[in-house]
Design an enzyme around this catalytic site. Structure first.
Site, mmCIF file in Angstrom:
data_model
loop_
_atom_site.group_PDB
_atom_site.id
_atom_site.type_symbol
_atom_site.label_atom_id
_atom_site.label_comp_id
_atom_site.label_asym_id
_atom_site.label_seq_id
_atom_site.Cartn_x
_atom_site.Cartn_y
_atom_site.Cartn_z
ATOM 1 C CD GLU A 48 -3.026 -0.737 -0.052
ATOM 2 O OE1 GLU A 48 -3.035 0.398 -0.575
ATOM 3 O OE2 GLU A 48 -3.741 -1.666 -0.447
ATOM 4 C CE1 TYR A 129 -6.909 2.997 -0.255
ATOM 5 C CE2 TYR A 129 -4.517 3.191 -0.069
ATOM 6 C CZ TYR A 129 -5.640 2.529 -0.547
ATOM 7 O OH TYR A 129 -5.489 1.389 -1.292
ATOM 8 C CG ASP A 147 -7.911 3.275 -4.692
ATOM 9 O OD1 ASP A 147 -9.125 3.327 -5.036
ATOM 10 O OD2 ASP A 147 -7.098 2.483 -5.191
ATOM 11 C CB CYS A 199 -15.099 2.139 -13.720
ATOM 12 S SG CYS A 199 -16.065 3.654 -13.560
ATOM 13 C CB CYS A 209 -19.531 -1.906 -15.900
ATOM 14 S SG CYS A 209 -19.589 -1.440 -14.145
#
Length: 353
Positions: A48, A129, A147, A199, A209
């Protein structure tokens, strides 16, 4: 939003993720129990931090290198900062590497990672986050993980047309509504995968989608315009000079390497001596040592805040330049871990032999 709509979105997306999740070296398979070992939160945390403002493709080799060299957070905590900074070189945003070292020390001292989002927020370099991502993905807690990919999916899914950054409060509120009590880590990663594969920022693949029927942005006819971003300001141009100070010949040839101040751009990294990127209007800069100067050319580099054109000047030295530094064999210059800007300068100097 009603609970039934929220549950529908969650169920559809989790089912899609179970079939389509990306295989990543730091990721647990969809639906698998959270591993109960110290290595798991370390891998999640490391990935991360590396992924902040960096692509998955760029991170993969760095992650593999770190895991091989420092397989646990305790190994990383025991590493020398120079070694960690050198291993990070080229990944950019070097404050992340400095915070990585600090955080590893704190985590090792306490015996491992804390499990709650609030406790994780107290660690060096962990913002909202990252703390949420570790809590949700590494420890299986319910956490709302937002995010850039999640931000884009949510803005389109709910047709949030307030320009960023003002839209972030509404985006987070919507993400909160649809985040499930269980598998919230998988759910967040499903949103991330959807944003990176389907997306996308440009030309979203709406026909593929799984949430197309629920997407208010698609129903409005222009999903790609969301989220609305403020216009970018043009980046200023800066000029500077780096000095390739060398001695010796052949296998004994060496170049003078310095360590940059901890604070400021590329802080704590090894580099070539430079003028602080503040060349005079005529482009000249004072050399740090006397000697015959040869201009080798220039390299160009783009930072988040500015474009930099940096001339590279070669000087043959008969003595050590003033200040702290070290002689580094030019044949081993790649091992110095120079940041990208100075690696470009080094390649230019070596190519001009």
């Amino acid at each position: 939003m009603t609970a039934s709509i929220s549950n529908t979105i969650c169920d559809i997306l989790i089912a899609w993720y179970d079939r389509n999740a990306r295989e990543l070296p730091w990721r647990n398979p969809p639906g698998a129990p959270v591993p109960n070992d110290d290595a798991w939160p370390y891998r999640v945390w490391l990935s991360e931090v590396m992924l902040q403002q960096t692509t998955v493709a760029a991170v993969k080799p760095y992650f593999a290198k770190f895991i091989q060299k420092w397989p646990t957070v305790f190994d990383l905590a025991a590493a020398g900062e120079d070694d960690v900074m050198a291993a990070w070189a080229g990944l950019g945003y070097y404050s992340r590497a400095r915070n990585l070292v600090k955080c590893a020390g704190v985590v090792a001292a306490r015996g491992g990672f804390p499990e709650t989002e609030a406790q994780l927020r107290e660690l060096p370099g962990l913002g909202a986050y990252t703390a949420a991502a570790i809590a949700g993905i590494a420890f299986g807690q319910r956490a709302v993980i937002v995010d850039a990919n999640v931000e884009r999916v949510a803005a389109r899914l709910f047709a949030i047309d307030t320009p960023l950054p003002g839209a972030r409060k509404a985006i987070r509120a919507r993400a909160e509504e649809i985040t499930p009590q269980t598998r919230s880590g998988d759910f967040a990663q499903a949103l991330m995968d959807l944003g990176s594969q389907i997306c996308t920022s440009k030309a979203p693949r709406c026909l593929l989608c799984p949430l197309s029927d629920q997407c208010a942005g698609r129903k409005a006819g222009e999903p790609e315009r969301l989220p609305i971003k403020a216009p970018k300001k043009p980046k200023p141009e800066r000029q500077g000079t780096a000095f390739w100070i060398e001695r010796g010949e052949g296998a004994a040839r060496e170049v003078w390497i310095v360590k940059r101040p901890e604070e400021g751009m590329l802080g704590g990294m090894r580099s070539l001596p430079d003028d602080g990127w503040s060349a005079r209007e005529d482009g000249s800069s004072d050399a740090p040592i006397k000697g015959e100067i040869e201009e080798l050319g220039a390299v160009r580099h783009t930072f988040t805040h500015a474009h930099l054109t940096m001339r590279v000047m070669r000087i043959s030295a008969s003595a050590n330049p003033p200040g702290e530094g070290e002689w580094w064999k030019t044949a081993q210059i790649e091992e110095a871990g120079l940041p990208t800007l100075f690696a470009k300068a080094a390649r230019l100097a070596l190519a001009r032999d």
